[in-house]
Design a protein around this motif. Structure first.
Motif, PDB file in Angstrom:
ATOM      1  N   TYR A  31       0.877  -1.172   0.000  1.00  0.00           N
ATOM      2  CA  TYR A  31       0.000   0.000   0.000  1.00  0.00           C
ATOM      3  C   TYR A  31       0.913   1.220   0.000  1.00  0.00           C
ATOM      4  CZ  TYR A  31      -3.105   3.619   1.955  1.00  0.00           C
ATOM      5  OH  TYR A  31      -3.804   4.783   2.188  1.00  0.00           O
ATOM      6  N   VAL A  32       0.986   1.900  -1.146  1.00  0.00           N
ATOM      7  CA  VAL A  32       1.845   3.072  -1.278  1.00  0.00           C
ATOM      8  C   VAL A  32       0.962   4.280  -1.580  1.00  0.00           C
ATOM      9  CG1 VAL A  32       3.791   4.126  -2.484  1.00  0.00           C
ATOM     10  CG2 VAL A  32       3.693   1.632  -2.227  1.00  0.00           C
ATOM     11  N   TYR A  33       1.125   5.345  -0.795  1.00  0.00           N
ATOM     12  CA  TYR A  33       0.325   6.545  -1.041  1.00  0.00           C
ATOM     13  C   TYR A  33       1.205   7.780  -0.910  1.00  0.00           C
ATOM     14  CZ  TYR A  33       0.262   7.868   3.856  1.00  0.00           C
ATOM     15  OH  TYR A  33       0.630   8.272   5.110  1.00  0.00           O
ATOM     16  N   LEU A  34       0.736   8.872  -1.494  1.00  0.00           N
ATOM     17  CA  LEU A  34       1.488  10.130  -1.470  1.00  0.00           C
ATOM     18  C   LEU A  34       1.080  10.936  -0.248  1.00  0.00           C
ATOM     19  CD1 LEU A  34       3.537  11.780  -3.115  1.00  0.00           C
ATOM     20  CD2 LEU A  34       1.589  12.975  -4.122  1.00  0.00           C
ATOM     21  N   CYS A  35       2.059  11.305   0.564  1.00  0.00           N
ATOM     22  CA  CYS A  35       1.810  12.018   1.807  1.00  0.00           C
ATOM     23  C   CYS A  35       2.280  13.462   1.685  1.00  0.00           C
ATOM     24  CB  CYS A  35       2.580  11.321   2.929  1.00  0.00           C
ATOM     25  SG  CYS A  35       2.324  12.047   4.538  1.00  0.00           S
ATOM     26  N   TYR A  36       1.442  14.405   2.079  1.00  0.00           N
ATOM     27  CA  TYR A  36       1.780  15.827   2.043  1.00  0.00           C
ATOM     28  C   TYR A  36       2.219  16.296   0.662  1.00  0.00           C
ATOM     29  CZ  TYR A  36       1.622  15.506   7.105  1.00  0.00           C
ATOM     30  OH  TYR A  36       1.223  15.300   8.398  1.00  0.00           O
ATOM     31  N   GLY A  37       1.730  15.615  -0.379  1.00  0.00           N
ATOM     32  CA  GLY A  37       2.025  16.049  -1.737  1.00  0.00           C
ATOM     33  C   GLY A  37       3.433  15.805  -2.201  1.00  0.00           C
ATOM     34  N   ILE A  38       4.271  15.238  -1.352  1.00  0.00           N
ATOM     35  CA  ILE A  38       5.692  15.138  -1.666  1.00  0.00           C
ATOM     36  C   ILE A  38       6.242  13.734  -1.503  1.00  0.00           C
ATOM     37  CG2 ILE A  38       7.978  15.993  -1.062  1.00  0.00           C
ATOM     38  CD1 ILE A  38       6.673  18.468   0.055  1.00  0.00           C
ATOM     39  N   HIS A  39       5.857  13.079  -0.416  1.00  0.00           N
ATOM     40  CA  HIS A  39       6.514  11.831  -0.035  1.00  0.00           C
ATOM     41  C   HIS A  39       5.645  10.604  -0.274  1.00  0.00           C
ATOM     42  CE1 HIS A  39       9.406  14.442   1.882  1.00  0.00           C
ATOM     43  NE2 HIS A  39       8.405  15.074   2.444  1.00  0.00           N
ATOM     44  N   SER A  40       6.240   9.588  -0.881  1.00  0.00           N
ATOM     45  CA  SER A  40       5.566   8.307  -1.012  1.00  0.00           C
ATOM     46  C   SER A  40       5.857   7.486   0.236  1.00  0.00           C
ATOM     47  CB  SER A  40       6.081   7.568  -2.244  1.00  0.00           C
ATOM     48  OG  SER A  40       5.751   8.283  -3.412  1.00  0.00           O
ATOM     49  N   LEU A  41       4.827   6.909   0.832  1.00  0.00           N
ATOM     50  CA  LEU A  41       5.009   6.080   2.025  1.00  0.00           C
ATOM     51  C   LEU A  41       4.626   4.643   1.715  1.00  0.00           C
ATOM     52  CD1 LEU A  41       5.448   8.800   3.336  1.00  0.00           C
ATOM     53  CD2 LEU A  41       4.002   8.088   5.201  1.00  0.00           C
ATOM     54  N   LEU A  42       5.483   3.710   2.168  1.00  0.00           N
ATOM     55  CA  LEU A  42       5.305   2.296   1.865  1.00  0.00           C
ATOM     56  C   LEU A  42       4.756   1.528   3.071  1.00  0.00           C
ATOM     57  CD1 LEU A  42       5.796  -0.343   0.214  1.00  0.00           C
ATOM     58  CD2 LEU A  42       8.117  -0.339   1.189  1.00  0.00           C
ATOM     59  N   ASN A  43       3.659   0.822   2.837  1.00  0.00           N
ATOM     60  CA  ASN A  43       3.081  -0.084   3.842  1.00  0.00           C
ATOM     61  C   ASN A  43       2.965  -1.469   3.240  1.00  0.00           C
ATOM     62  OD1 ASN A  43       1.142   1.873   5.904  1.00  0.00           O
ATOM     63  ND2 ASN A  43       1.771   2.737   3.962  1.00  0.00           N
ATOM     64  N   VAL A  44       2.895  -2.482   4.137  1.00  0.00           N
ATOM     65  CA  VAL A  44       2.513  -3.819   3.684  1.00  0.00           C
ATOM     66  C   VAL A  44       1.205  -4.188   4.370  1.00  0.00           C
ATOM     67  CG1 VAL A  44       4.903  -4.468   3.293  1.00  0.00           C
ATOM     68  CG2 VAL A  44       3.819  -5.070   5.437  1.00  0.00           C
ATOM     69  N   VAL A  45       0.255  -4.641   3.585  1.00  0.00           N
ATOM     70  CA  VAL A  45      -1.045  -5.046   4.112  1.00  0.00           C
ATOM     71  C   VAL A  45      -0.877  -6.385   4.835  1.00  0.00           C
ATOM     72  CG1 VAL A  45      -3.390  -5.722   3.473  1.00  0.00           C
ATOM     73  CG2 VAL A  45      -2.264  -3.800   2.307  1.00  0.00           C
ATOM     74  N   THR A  46      -1.580  -6.520   5.976  1.00  0.00           N
ATOM     75  CA  THR A  46      -1.513  -7.767   6.742  1.00  0.00           C
ATOM     76  C   THR A  46      -2.925  -8.266   7.044  1.00  0.00           C
ATOM     77  OG1 THR A  46      -1.538  -6.670   8.904  1.00  0.00           O
ATOM     78  CG2 THR A  46       0.613  -6.979   7.860  1.00  0.00           C
ATOM     79  N   GLY A  47      -2.991  -9.473   7.602  1.00  0.00           N
ATOM     80  CA  GLY A  47      -4.267 -10.024   8.049  1.00  0.00           C
ATOM     81  C   GLY A  47      -5.088 -10.634   6.932  1.00  0.00           C
ATOM     82  N   ALA A  48      -6.339 -10.931   7.284  1.00  0.00           N
ATOM     83  CA  ALA A  48      -7.234 -11.616   6.348  1.00  0.00           C
ATOM     84  C   ALA A  48      -7.905 -10.630   5.409  1.00  0.00           C
ATOM     85  CB  ALA A  48      -8.304 -12.377   7.125  1.00  0.00           C
ATOM     86  N   GLU A  49      -8.386 -11.153   4.299  1.00  0.00           N
ATOM     87  CA  GLU A  49      -9.162 -10.331   3.372  1.00  0.00           C
ATOM     88  C   GLU A  49     -10.374  -9.767   4.095  1.00  0.00           C
ATOM     89  OE1 GLU A  49     -10.347 -12.398  -0.117  1.00  0.00           O
ATOM     90  OE2 GLU A  49     -11.488 -10.701  -0.909  1.00  0.00           O
ATOM     91  N   GLY A  50     -10.638  -8.465   3.883  1.00  0.00           N
ATOM     92  CA  GLY A  50     -11.772  -7.825   4.531  1.00  0.00           C
ATOM     93  C   GLY A  50     -11.437  -7.150   5.848  1.00  0.00           C
ATOM     94  N   ASP A  51     -10.223  -7.400   6.365  1.00  0.00           N
ATOM     95  CA  ASP A  51      -9.769  -6.791   7.615  1.00  0.00           C
ATOM     96  C   ASP A  51      -8.655  -5.800   7.287  1.00  0.00           C
ATOM     97  OD1 ASP A  51      -9.168  -6.186  10.204  1.00  0.00           O
ATOM     98  OD2 ASP A  51      -8.666  -8.211  10.819  1.00  0.00           O
ATOM     99  N   PRO A  52      -8.960  -4.489   7.292  1.00  0.00           N
ATOM    100  CA  PRO A  52      -8.003  -3.501   6.796  1.00  0.00           C
ATOM    101  C   PRO A  52      -6.901  -3.165   7.797  1.00  0.00           C
ATOM    102  CG  PRO A  52      -9.984  -2.400   7.542  1.00  0.00           C
ATOM    103  CD  PRO A  52     -10.233  -3.876   7.694  1.00  0.00           C
ATOM    104  N   GLN A  53      -5.762  -3.792   7.641  1.00  0.00           N
ATOM    105  CA  GLN A  53      -4.616  -3.514   8.490  1.00  0.00           C
ATOM    106  C   GLN A  53      -3.386  -3.380   7.614  1.00  0.00           C
ATOM    107  OE1 GLN A  53      -3.798  -7.107  10.555  1.00  0.00           O
ATOM    108  NE2 GLN A  53      -5.784  -7.222  11.530  1.00  0.00           N
ATOM    109  N   ALA A  54      -2.394  -2.645   8.127  1.00  0.00           N
ATOM    110  CA  ALA A  54      -1.141  -2.534   7.393  1.00  0.00           C
ATOM    111  C   ALA A  54      -0.019  -2.165   8.341  1.00  0.00           C
ATOM    112  CB  ALA A  54      -1.261  -1.493   6.287  1.00  0.00           C
ATOM    113  N   VAL A  55       1.202  -2.422   7.885  1.00  0.00           N
ATOM    114  CA  VAL A  55       2.392  -2.026   8.623  1.00  0.00           C
ATOM    115  C   VAL A  55       3.147  -1.016   7.770  1.00  0.00           C
ATOM    116  CG1 VAL A  55       4.584  -2.769   9.600  1.00  0.00           C
ATOM    117  CG2 VAL A  55       2.558  -4.240   9.808  1.00  0.00           C
TER     118      VAL A  55
END
Length: 170
Positions: A75-99
């Motif tokens: 899960y990569v998104y643009l933060c403050y218009g400048i920075h890309s932040l990298l997450n990894v999704v965890t858990g079961a399908e339908g349960d929205p969690q990330a690190v």
DNA sequence: AAAGTGATCATG
DNA sequence: ATGATCACTTTG
């Protein structure tokens, strides 16, 4: 011999996966074939719609759609218009969690590591268990770590605002 | 301490 | 269409 992390690793809860990711190797293969590999030093767990710091707090939207997938995708998104932040999704399908990967050896800061490794939104929603561009390896190294409150979430409410869900090595 | 920067989401 | 918000970094 380092082995790529597979679906079982990402299937656990974000609060379990976040400390386990410390010491693992974040690997990025660029389009020209260059391989970058850095050890993870800092992570944060974001845990579901109840967590007022988590992007999924407002439910399913275009942006948060990937958080609801089965653990193991990016899960990569643009933060403050400048920075890309990298997450990894965890858990079961339908349960929205990330690190959130907040730091790697040599690049301390979530926006700095993505810049150093050429990670941006083109790498959103990739499957880390099969991708040729981005994945994580385990070479057996297990570091000591500490915990603290998460950074930059003043908008969140208690108890999530103060939950010790940041994990880091020294 | 504060700007810089733009996608995202809620409102109209 | 517009405006507020924001999981950061750098500079002063």
């Amino acid at each position: 011999m380092a082995k790529r992390l597979m679906p079982d690793f990402y299937a656990e809860h974000a609060l379990s996966v976040a400390p386990l990711l410390l010491g693992k190797l974040l690997v990025r293969r660029l389009d020209d074939g260059t391989v970058l590999k850095y050890r993870i030093t800092e992570t944060e767990a974001y845990c579901g719609e109840e967590d007022t710091a988590c992007h999924a707090r407002a439910g399913r939207t275009e942006r948060t759609r990937v958080l609801y997938e089965r653990g193991g995708v990016s899960y990569v998104y643009l933060c403050y218009g400048i920075h890309s932040l990298l997450n990894v999704v965890t858990g079961a399908e339908g349960d929205p969690q990330a690190v959130l990967i907040r730091g790697v050896e040599g690049f301390d800061g979530p926006g700095k590591l993505t810049k150093a490794m050429d990670i941006d939104r083109k790498l959103n929603a990739v499957d880390l268990t099969v991708s040729d561009s981005l994945w994580i390896e385990d070479d057996g190294f297990v570091p000591q770590y500490k915990t603290s409150k998460r950074i930059g979430i003043d908008y969140a409410t208690e108890p999530y605002k103060s939950a010790p869900w940041r994990f880091f090595t020294e």
